[in-house]
Structures are given as C-alpha cells and as structure tokens.
Design a protein around this motif. Structure first.
Motif, PDB file in Angstrom:
ATOM      1  N   LEU A 182       0.857  -1.178   0.000  1.00  0.00           N
ATOM      2  CA  LEU A 182       0.000   0.000   0.000  1.00  0.00           C
ATOM      3  C   LEU A 182       0.895   1.230   0.000  1.00  0.00           C
ATOM      4  N   ASN A 183       0.671   2.136  -0.974  1.00  0.00           N
ATOM      5  CA  ASN A 183       1.502   3.331  -1.107  1.00  0.00           C
ATOM      6  C   ASN A 183       0.676   4.588  -0.891  1.00  0.00           C
ATOM      7  N   LEU A 184       1.291   5.576  -0.250  1.00  0.00           N
ATOM      8  CA  LEU A 184       0.717   6.915  -0.101  1.00  0.00           C
ATOM      9  C   LEU A 184       1.736   7.913  -0.622  1.00  0.00           C
ATOM     10  N   HIS A 185       1.323   8.710  -1.603  1.00  0.00           N
ATOM     11  CA  HIS A 185       2.235   9.681  -2.226  1.00  0.00           C
ATOM     12  C   HIS A 185       1.864  11.093  -1.782  1.00  0.00           C
ATOM     13  N   ILE A 186       2.854  11.838  -1.270  1.00  0.00           N
ATOM     14  CA  ILE A 186       2.665  13.228  -0.860  1.00  0.00           C
ATOM     15  C   ILE A 186       3.770  14.055  -1.523  1.00  0.00           C
ATOM     16  N   PRO A 187       3.397  15.081  -2.296  1.00  0.00           N
ATOM     17  CA  PRO A 187       4.411  15.826  -3.062  1.00  0.00           C
ATOM     18  C   PRO A 187       5.349  16.669  -2.219  1.00  0.00           C
ATOM     19  N   GLY A 188       5.014  16.921  -0.972  1.00  0.00           N
ATOM     20  CA  GLY A 188       5.907  17.718  -0.133  1.00  0.00           C
ATOM     21  C   GLY A 188       5.243  18.101   1.174  1.00  0.00           C
ATOM     22  N   PHE A 189       6.045  18.702   2.057  1.00  0.00           N
ATOM     23  CA  PHE A 189       5.553  19.174   3.350  1.00  0.00           C
ATOM     24  C   PHE A 189       6.017  20.610   3.547  1.00  0.00           C
ATOM     25  N   LYS A 190       5.145  21.400   4.126  1.00  0.00           N
ATOM     26  CA  LYS A 190       5.528  22.767   4.475  1.00  0.00           C
ATOM     27  C   LYS A 190       4.777  23.170   5.732  1.00  0.00           C
ATOM     28  N   PRO A 191       5.387  23.992   6.580  1.00  0.00           N
ATOM     29  CA  PRO A 191       4.726  24.417   7.819  1.00  0.00           C
ATOM     30  C   PRO A 191       3.643  25.433   7.513  1.00  0.00           C
ATOM     31  N   PRO A 192       2.859  25.842   8.513  1.00  0.00           N
ATOM     32  CA  PRO A 192       1.836  26.870   8.289  1.00  0.00           C
ATOM     33  C   PRO A 192       2.448  28.159   7.767  1.00  0.00           C
ATOM     34  N   THR A 193       1.608  28.971   7.145  1.00  0.00           N
ATOM     35  CA  THR A 193       2.074  30.222   6.546  1.00  0.00           C
ATOM     36  C   THR A 193       2.835  31.075   7.548  1.00  0.00           C
ATOM     37  N   SER A 194       2.356  31.101   8.769  1.00  0.00           N
ATOM     38  CA  SER A 194       2.935  32.012   9.763  1.00  0.00           C
ATOM     39  C   SER A 194       4.315  31.596  10.227  1.00  0.00           C
ATOM     40  N   VAL A 195       4.728  30.373   9.949  1.00  0.00           N
ATOM     41  CA  VAL A 195       6.054  29.920  10.410  1.00  0.00           C
ATOM     42  C   VAL A 195       6.873  29.409   9.243  1.00  0.00           C
ATOM     43  N   THR A 196       6.657  29.985   8.079  1.00  0.00           N
ATOM     44  CA  THR A 196       7.376  29.522   6.893  1.00  0.00           C
ATOM     45  C   THR A 196       8.878  29.666   7.054  1.00  0.00           C
ATOM     46  N   GLY A 197       9.306  30.671   7.787  1.00  0.00           N
ATOM     47  CA  GLY A 197      10.731  30.928   7.869  1.00  0.00           C
ATOM     48  C   GLY A 197      11.505  30.030   8.801  1.00  0.00           C
ATOM     49  N   ALA A 198      10.833  29.178   9.559  1.00  0.00           N
ATOM     50  CA  ALA A 198      11.544  28.327  10.513  1.00  0.00           C
ATOM     51  C   ALA A 198      12.463  27.364   9.788  1.00  0.00           C
ATOM     52  N   MET A 199      13.664  27.190  10.312  1.00  0.00           N
ATOM     53  CA  MET A 199      14.665  26.333   9.685  1.00  0.00           C
ATOM     54  C   MET A 199      15.046  25.203  10.629  1.00  0.00           C
ATOM     55  N   GLY A 200      15.258  24.026  10.048  1.00  0.00           N
ATOM     56  CA  GLY A 200      15.763  22.901  10.819  1.00  0.00           C
ATOM     57  C   GLY A 200      14.795  22.337  11.822  1.00  0.00           C
ATOM     58  N   THR A 201      13.492  22.604  11.659  1.00  0.00           N
ATOM     59  CA  THR A 201      12.517  22.111  12.609  1.00  0.00           C
ATOM     60  C   THR A 201      11.605  21.103  11.935  1.00  0.00           C
ATOM     61  N   GLU A 202      10.702  20.569  12.705  1.00  0.00           N
ATOM     62  CA  GLU A 202       9.738  19.613  12.184  1.00  0.00           C
ATOM     63  C   GLU A 202       8.819  20.300  11.173  1.00  0.00           C
ATOM     64  N   LEU A 203       8.682  19.693   9.990  1.00  0.00           N
ATOM     65  CA  LEU A 203       7.811  20.246   8.966  1.00  0.00           C
ATOM     66  C   LEU A 203       6.442  19.583   8.976  1.00  0.00           C
ATOM     67  N   GLY A 204       6.374  18.376   9.408  1.00  0.00           N
ATOM     68  CA  GLY A 204       5.106  17.654   9.427  1.00  0.00           C
ATOM     69  C   GLY A 204       5.313  16.287  10.034  1.00  0.00           C
ATOM     70  N   ARG A 205       4.242  15.509  10.067  1.00  0.00           N
ATOM     71  CA  ARG A 205       4.335  14.164  10.596  1.00  0.00           C
ATOM     72  C   ARG A 205       3.239  13.306  10.003  1.00  0.00           C
ATOM     73  N   ILE A 206       3.504  12.013   9.949  1.00  0.00           N
ATOM     74  CA  ILE A 206       2.514  11.058   9.487  1.00  0.00           C
ATOM     75  C   ILE A 206       2.259  10.073  10.626  1.00  0.00           C
ATOM     76  N   THR A 207       0.975   9.858  10.917  1.00  0.00           N
ATOM     77  CA  THR A 207       0.566   8.985  12.012  1.00  0.00           C
ATOM     78  C   THR A 207      -0.454   7.988  11.486  1.00  0.00           C
ATOM     79  N   PHE A 208      -0.295   6.737  11.845  1.00  0.00           N
ATOM     80  CA  PHE A 208      -1.293   5.745  11.444  1.00  0.00           C
ATOM     81  C   PHE A 208      -1.578   4.816  12.621  1.00  0.00           C
ATOM     82  N   VAL A 209      -2.828   4.325  12.668  1.00  0.00           N
ATOM     83  CA  VAL A 209      -3.297   3.406  13.696  1.00  0.00           C
ATOM     84  C   VAL A 209      -3.534   2.057  13.032  1.00  0.00           C
TER      85      VAL A 209
END
Length: 988
Positions: free
Chosen positions: A448-475
């Motif tokens: 089973l494959n899930l394709h995501i073209p990219g990750f980006k933080p919210p607009t208000s924190v676009t400038g953050a560097m070296g931090t968490e951009l997103g996460r994937i969680t499954f149950v």
C-alpha cells in the motif's frame, strides 16, 4: 571449455572393421599458443579404448565466437543455429534454473575464520549453512555464518558477469568479488559491496571480467545481535559473457519454450499451460479440472472452494448514500464449486449506509466525495466553508473512512519468485479500516503506497529552519498465526526506499508516528507479508493487517478539516494571512507577528500566543531564528560563594567510543561505536554514523552526496562495527547506524532533567569536590520498544590526568551504554572538563629579603582542579630592610636603655639615703628625751649642715632591697606616730 560428445558417423578402415564411432570420442581445442592459434583434437571418451582417432587440425582463432542463437559445431568448426526448444547466448552462458545447484557451482561456509567441512559436527557450527536453490532463484543463508557461492570460469577474451538480486536487510552483508587463479582479488571488484534494494524489487549488478581465469564469489554474512532473523539475499539470472565459444545450445527450462531456430532466449508459458525441459511449445491444461500459473512445468488439480478463495469489497456510495457489499473470487480463480464440500460465493448486493467523507472532503449531494476548495474546510459531514478572518486552513490528509481508496494511494501485490499476484490488489477497503488482501500465495508482499508531493509548515512559520515540517501517524493492528511482518518504509525524492520500522506477529491496536524534517517528495509504503518461507499455497490467508486511520499534517496539496490562527497584515483585521519572520509567534490580541523572547524556541505545533515560545533548557540558548536550542559550550555555576565557569569548546568536536567487544550467540565479535557531538555547531548536529563503510571515508561520502541514505547525523549516534578479523573481511564493516539523540535538552550540574535520571551508583564517585556537569539530549523518533523515543545523558567530569579529548566510558553494569535500550549514559573524563581557573586556585609564597629586595611567587593549589582561565601573576619584587641593620638598631636601643636605667637608679638611691638619715636622727632624739620631741624649727637641712654626712646602719641593706623598700614605703601601715613641738616661743 569441454564440449559434449558429438554425433559422428562410423569410421571404417580398409578392412571394413570399425575403428571408432561418435560414442568413442569428442573434439576439444588445445590451449592457445603465443601466436593466438590452437588445434582441434579428438579426445577418447572415458572408459573407451579405441584407435584410429582423427588427426589434429588447426582450429579457429582464440578470439572467435558465434553470434547469439548459434553454437560452434566442432566437427566442421562452423557456427550453426540452435534448434527449436534450445537457445544460446553465442559467447556467453546463463544460469536461470535453480531447482538444484548447477554444475560448476559450490558452497563454502566459514565461521570465525574457520572453514567448515563435511566432517564438522559442531551443533552450533556452520556445516548446515549454504545457498539454497529455490526454483527461479537461489537464496542465501539466514544465520550469522559466512557462506560463499563460488563459480570459476576461464575466458579467452574480456567480458562481464551480470546477475539480478534482492537485498533488503542490512543485518546481512552481501559482497560480490572476483579472484584470479592465484586467489588474488581483481581490481574490477574494488566496489564489492552490493547496494540494498527496495522490498519486493529486483536490482541488477554487473562487473567486467578480464581474460583468463575468473573465480566469482557471492558472499553473505548474517549479523544476529538479539534481533529477529535476517531476510536472505536472493540471486537469479546469472549471465557470464566472454566465453570464446559454446559447443552446444542449452535446452529451455521447464515452463518455457522456443518455437523458432536460432533463439537466444526462451519464452515463458502462459497461465493454464505447461512445458517440460527443451519444449518447442506449451501444452494446455484441462481448464475444468486443472490449472497452472505462468511458467509452470505441470498442471495442478483444482481444489474445492473455501472461504479463503473469496473476499468482500464495498462499492462506491450511490446517490442515496448507500454502499453495497460485494463478494468476489480471488483471481485467478483456482478452485472448483462443483466438488464435494466446496462452498458457493455468498450473495452480493446487501446495502449499508455509506460512511461519511473523510475530513477535508464533502460529497455535495453527489455519490462520491470531493476535496474542499482552497481556503475552505469541512469535517466530512458538513459542506465546505471558508475559514474565518484571521485564520487559515490546516492542510493535510486524514483518512479514517475507507469506502474507496483515496486518490493519492495505490495498492499492489508482488512475489519474489513468481508472478502469481501481479495485477492483484494487495489491500482492500472495509468501511472503517483498510486491510491486507488475499494475494496469490502466503509469501506475497501486499503493498500500500501513499504519495505526498511535499511538506511545508503553516504560513505564519514559513521561515523556521531545521525544525519539524510535518508528521505522518497511522493506527493499525495485526492478526497473525504465522511469522507475518508489517514493514513501514519511506522513499524520499524517488531515490531509494528505506525500512523505518517493522512489526512481527500479532500486534494490538496501536499508533505510530514518523516525523518529517525535510521538504521533499515522499512515498510512504506499507508492505505486509504473511510468511517469508517459500510457499505457493494459501494456508495463512486469514492472517491480515488492518489500518484504521492515516493522518499527514502540513501536506502540500492537502485538504483542511479545520482552521488555525494566522498572522494578519497591517491594513485591517480582515486582511489575508502573511508569513511571520523566523522565530515569531502570533500575538493573540492583535494577530500580529512578534518575536519570541531570548532563549526560547518556536513550537511547530502551536504558533498562536506567547506560549508558542518554549523556554530552552538550563544552560542552553536559542538560535537566531528561534528554531532550536543549543549549548555554546560555556557553562556557569555558583558553588559555596565561588563562581565556577566551564569552557567545553575544546571538546565540541566529535568524541568517539569503541565499546566492546561483544559476541553473538555463535561467537561473532562486534563492537558498539558511539559518536558524540557535545555542543554541535549552533544547533547543527555534527556526529555522523555510517552503514557498510569499507574503503570509503565519511568525508568522501558526505562530499559526494547530500542525501546519502547510509549516513545519519545527530548529537549522539551508534554504529555496529564488525572487525575484519572476525569474518575475514578486508576491512572493518559498519552497520545498523541509529540516532540516539537529535535534540538538545540542556546542561546542568543536576542529575535529572525531563525524566532522564543519572543514578549515583552508575559511575564511580569523583575524587574531587568539583561538580560534574551533565549534558542531556533526546531523540524525536519513536520505536516499538521506545515509545517516548531514545534519550542520552553525558556526564562531564574534571580529570587533570586525562589531557586533550580525554576518555569516554559507559556504566560498568550497562556495557552497551544502556540497560533498557532507550536511555544511554556516558562518562566523559578530561582535563578540558575542569572549570576555568580563578584567583581562588593559586596562592603566594614570599621569599627572603636579600640586599634590600624581596621576591613574591604565585603557585597553583595542589591538586590543580582548573584549566585555562586566568594565568598565574608574574613574580613580584619589592624593597625590604635586611636583618643586620635591625640588629644594630636593636643593640643601640638596648644599650641606651641600660644606661638610662643605671642613672635613674643611682639618683633615687642617693635621695633615699638622705631621707633615711634625717628620719633616723629624729627617732633617736625622741627616744632620749622620754618620748618628748625636740624643739625643732625644721626637718630640712639647716644652713651650714653637711649634706654629705655619712650614716652608719646597724643592719646594712643591699641596693636591691633598698630599691624595693623605696617603692613600697607608701603602702606600709606600721609607721610611728610622733608629736612634733615647735622650737619657737609659744607666742609665735
């Protein structure tokens, strides 16, 4: 290369008697001479005694070879086309049939540098380890023995070797190299380490061959250190090109055919047909009672249908909001319904209410769900609505209803040894979950494959560097009766797929989270295999995995189930969202961007309100963009009214520890290698650990690729090192690199920080009163055994006897650095870990006064428990008075005092004598007149009296007693009382 006996006509002599026939001899070429020529000679077959063999004739040149689909007919020395049912590579040979080990191949198993022969009967030895033929491929060993698959070939000209392989487990080392007939490795195998492949995919490997003897080695070594069994290496389709000629064509293997002369490859028989070896065509099976898969050598009787032969699906929702439960036979259908005890396919068409759309989708009155337009949101049950002013959509994907497969997901089935499940759906939707399908056989990979073209933080924190951009969680949960395994894999930018985590056997319902730190194209893969044993049946078809939900945050092109606050422009409150500069949060009152306070970092999960700025840990500071906290390697501590300042910058470069050796169950020696980046570089993690490092340095690999998948960077990381002498490798091997710490927590003299506790008995007590300094770290990645992630504590101890980088050690009771596999402890002793020197760390020593000058020296206190800091003051030179001068002064003062005392003594002595004389005379006069006092005008010396009159005493006193008497006269209380009368007339 020897040829097979050729069919020759009988040869007779003049008498008509048979001299020899085709059964008696065959032709071979001699070795090439220096001119590159050779001879064709007749060689009697074994156990044949004949005479009159054909005379030798000049053969073809040594570099001669036939084209593909042809062979060299030795009698006439011409190239002829292969017949039907056979094939030829011309100047090459191919091994694609692995029902048994082909002629020329051999297995050698070794362990601890000892060759294990047939006579080795050790129960824990490697005499049972070997490469195992599996029909279409050959499989390596699964234990921690070293097993070599060997084939020797003699080439008349240069060529190459090519093979396909599957290598998915880095717990086994796979090398391919070539030796000459002197057992020396050839230069062409400098890069002998074979690269890992993705699960279920075949890779290819080719190496150039030189003319002459080439001994080919496929060598595998399993490394078992308490982990689950390794997945073996699979090899197929070994092709060797460069053979000068082939004197025969190869028959097509069973399950293939060749229907044309001059074939260089055999074709695979389709389904429900079969063929035997050397077939010119495929034979059909009886479709009513038999079946066969592609490439079968025989037909199989169809069994009665059971519940394992069908599955159910849900149809898409109709306009009424209903879905139908449909039952379908697993394709291809191999069972029969007309046999006794066979079951029928259950009736389809039962209608049920459709589940709601997934969050971020809405059906808008249609039968299918559609994503909400940009700028809107929905929980899946209501229409899409625009986000209120001052908010923006929280983009991502949340799949928790499984009526249809989402558009960015796909499913497939793959089998290593056959194509039974090609085209099948590996997973099936089932309402509130998606589950693994039936597949073609138990050892299929259901993908089973899930394709995501990219990750980006919210607009208000676009400038953050070296931090968490997103996460994937499954149950998920797994229900297994065999050795099933669920793999979760990640592919970045379509380069290579790496296993992130795996779960074996039955697992209760649980959640797993993988954090994304890089904006790139991601493909997440779930691969489920019921058993890794080579089985073509469906015994464990009821073993399955269920995934209940999959959530990806901050996904590019995602949809929104809710809105979150954002920063507004300065025009009016209803203006559009604008990005905040790095390290800025959104102020609640004004919705404007405001910079976080010093020494705080901005949380990626919460950017609204000042609470989004999380304070850094003790002894740490934040980067300029407030993205992470780090230590500048300087630390300050107050102790008993004394300030201690530490400078660890000298130790900020990576420190290393090789811990061990340890041994596997069979005695393989290995080491744990740790790299520690104490402070990093303003938050950048500097410790690097690598996998499969042989002849390349870390520096070379980093320079060659910014995305080297076998390289991990962290504050603390660990690799497993297999020394070269342990397995006979040319160089030490590094594998199983893991991140122990990628986040800095703080530095303090306390032994506890954020649930990380360094117990008192973990390390020896420090001999000094200087407090140890503790650096604390954690890893953001969780595992099945470490649900809160791994953590690390480094105790820095001042030890003047260990200069420079010092010595790093681990607790004696936890020789691997950890006792539970999740928290790691290190003791780093160094003189550089001592505090900086202050004025309290030295004292002064005054020298003797010489010639009017005195020296003052400054020396360190012993033992010295400090380093660097202030320097010792220069020696001080001051003026002084010598001892001879003061002796003279003292003698002069003493002499003067003595003279003065003598003079005073004489003066008072004379005065006392005069007073005593007058007093004695007065007493005698009184006694002579019967106690009447004489008339006297005065007691003083009268005019004309001699004041130098001597007085004679009956009892003469010493000078000392007189002085004493003089000093005590006034204190005596026994003086005589005398009535004095005036000597003058009474009328006066």
């Amino acid at each position: 290369m020897s040829g097979e006996p050729l069919e020759l006509k009988d040869h007779f002599d003049d008498t008509g008697s048979a001299i020899s026939n085709y059964k008696d001899y065959h032709f071979e070429y001699t070795e090439c001479d220096s001119s590159g020529s050779r001879w064709r000679v007749a060689i009697p077959n074994s156990a044949v005694d004949c005479s009159g063999l054909p005379d030798p004739v000049r053969g073809k040149e040594c570099t001669f070879s036939c084209a593909s689909g042809e062979y060299l007919e030795m009698k006439n020395q011409v190239c002829s086309k292969c017949g039907e049912g056979t094939y030829s590579l011309g100047s090459g040979i191919k091994f694609d049939e692995w029902d048994e080990l082909p002629a020329g191949f051999s297995n050698i198993a070794t362990f601890m540098d000892t060759v294990v022969g047939p006579s080795d009967s050790r129960p824990d030895g490697c005499n049972n380890s070997s490469w195992i033929p599996r029909g279409n491929y050959i499989e390596s060993n699964r234990d921690d023995c070293t097993v070599s698959l060997i084939y020797a070939v003699h080439l008349k000209k240069s060529g190459y070797v090519f093979f396909e392989y599957q290598y998915v487990d880095n717990n086994i080392f796979f090398e391919f190299f070539i030796q000459n007939d002197q057992c020396q490795e050839m230069d062409t195998t400098a890069d002998k380490w074979v690269k890992l492949t993705d699960n279920g995919e075949w890779g290819s490997h080719s190496v150039m061959l030189k003319s002459g003897t080439n001994i080919l080695y496929w060598r595998t070594t399993g490394i078992l250190m308490g982990s689950k069994a390794v997945k073996p290496v699979l090899v197929k389709n070994i092709t060797i090109e460069g053979v000068a000629y082939t004197s025969e064509c190869f028959p097509c293997k069973p399950g293939t055919f060749s229907d044309k002369p001059g074939s260089f490859v055999c074709q695979v028989c389709p389904r429900n047909t079969y063929s035997e070896k050397g077939a010119k065509e495929c034979i059909k099976c009886d479709e009513d009672s038999q079946f066969s898969e592609e490439g079968s050598s025989e037909c199989t009787e169809r069994p009665p249908c059971t519940t394992k032969d069908y599955f159910q699906i849900h149809t898409p929702c109709d306009e009424e909001g209903k879905t139908q439960i449909m039952y379908k036979w697993i394709e291809p259908k191999i069972c029969r319904e007309d046999l006794t005890d066979a079951i029928r396919l259950p009736p389809s068409g039962e209608k049920k209410d459709c589940p709601p759309c997934n969050p971020g989708f809405y059906n808008n009155g249609s039968s299918s769900c559609h994503p909400c337009p940009p700028g809107t949101f929905s929980d899946g049950t209501k229409e899409c609505r625009p986000c209120p002013a001052g908010t923006e959509p929280a983009l991502g994907f949340e799949y928790k209803w499984w009526n249809v497969l989402p558009g960015n997901m796909k499913t497939s089935c793959f089998n290593v040894g056959n194509s039974k499940c090609d085209g099948m759906n590996g997973w099936e939707v089932a309402g509130d979950h998606i589950q693994s399908g039936a597949g073609g056989s138990d050892n299929d990979y259901l993908i089973l494959n899930l394709h995501i073209p990219g990750f980006k933080p919210p607009t208000s924190v676009t400038g953050a560097m070296g931090t968490e951009l997103g996460r994937i969680t499954f149950v998920f949960e797994t229900l297994c009766s065999a050795d099933c395994v669920l793999y979760f894999m990640v592919d970045i930018n379509r380069k290579s797929t790496n296993v992130v985590e795996s779960w074996g056997g039955t697992k209760e319902k649980q959640a797993y989270t993988h954090i994304i730190f890089k904006n790139a194209t991601f493909t997440f893969t779930w691969a489920f295999q019921r058993t890794n044993q080579g089985q073509d049946n469906r015994r464990f078809v009821n073993d399955l995995v269920k995934i209940y939900s999959v959530t990806a945050t901050n996904a590019v092109d995602g949809v929104a189930s809710s809105c979150r606050a954002c920063a507004l422009g300065s025009e009016q409150s209803g203006s559009s969202c604008v990005p905040c500069p790095p390290g800025h949060y959104i102020e609640k009152e004004t919705n404007q961007c405001k910079e976080c306070p010093p020494d705080t970092y901005l949380s990626i999960h919460q950017v609204y309100g000042k609470e989004a700025c999380v304070p850094c840990g003790p002894g740490s500071r934040s980067t300029q963009d407030h993205s992470v906290c780090y230590s500048d390697c300087f630390f300050y501590h107050e102790k008993e009214n004394q300030s201690l300042r530490y400078d660890f910058s000298t130790l900020s470069s990576v420190g290393s520890l090789m811990n061990g050796p340890s041994f596997t169950s069979k005695g393989t020696k290995y080491f744990h290698f740790f790299n520690i980046s104490l402070c990093g570089h303003e938050g950048k993690k500097m410790a690097l650990c690598t996998n499969n490092i042989t002849d390349f340095t870390v520096k070379e690999m980093v320079a060659g690729s910014d995305d080297y998948t076998n390289l991990v960077g962290a504050f603390v990381c660990q690799s497993t090192i297999i020394p070269s002498e342990s397995k006979g490798f040319r160089a030490a091997l590094s594998s199983q690199s893991i991140i122990l710490a990628d986040t800095f927590l703080g530095v303090t003299v306390e032994t506890t920080l954020q649930n990380i506790n360094i117990k008192e008995d973990m390390f020896p007590v420090s001999p000094s009163q200087i407090p140890d300094v503790h650096f604390f770290y954690k890893s953001s990645t969780t595992t099945t055994s470490c649900v809160n992630g791994r953590s690390t504590a480094v105790k820095m101890r001042c030890n003047p006897t260990k200069p420079g980088a010092g010595v790093i050690s681990v607790p004696s009771k936890c020789p691997a650095g950890t006792c539970d596999g999740c928290t790691f402890y290190f003791l780093w002793e160094s003189a550089e870990a001592c505090p900086l020197c202050t004025e309290h760390d030295f004292h002064e020593i005054e020298g003797a006064c010489k010639r009017g000058f005195q020296e003052t020296l400054y020396v360190w206190n012993e033992p010295k428990w400090c380093i660097k800091g202030i320097s010792l003051p220069e020696k001080k030179l001051s003026t002084c008075e010598t001892v001879d001068f003061w002796l003279k002064v003292g003698a002069g003062v003493g002499a003067f005092t003595a003279v003065l005392l003598v003079a005073l003594t004489c003066y008072f002595w004379k005065k006392n004598q005069k007073l005593e004389y007058k007093y004695s005379k007065l007493v005698m006069t009184t006694n002579s007149k019967e106690c009447e006092l004489p008339a006297a005008d005065s007691c003083a010396i009268m005019e004309g009296e001699d004041n130098e009159e001597e007085v004679v005493y009956s009892n003469k006193q010493s000078l000392l007693r007189k002085l004493k008497s003089l000093a005590t006269k006034e204190k005596e209380d026994h003086f005589e009382s005398v009535q004095l009368k005036s000597s003058r007339a009474p009328n006066i």
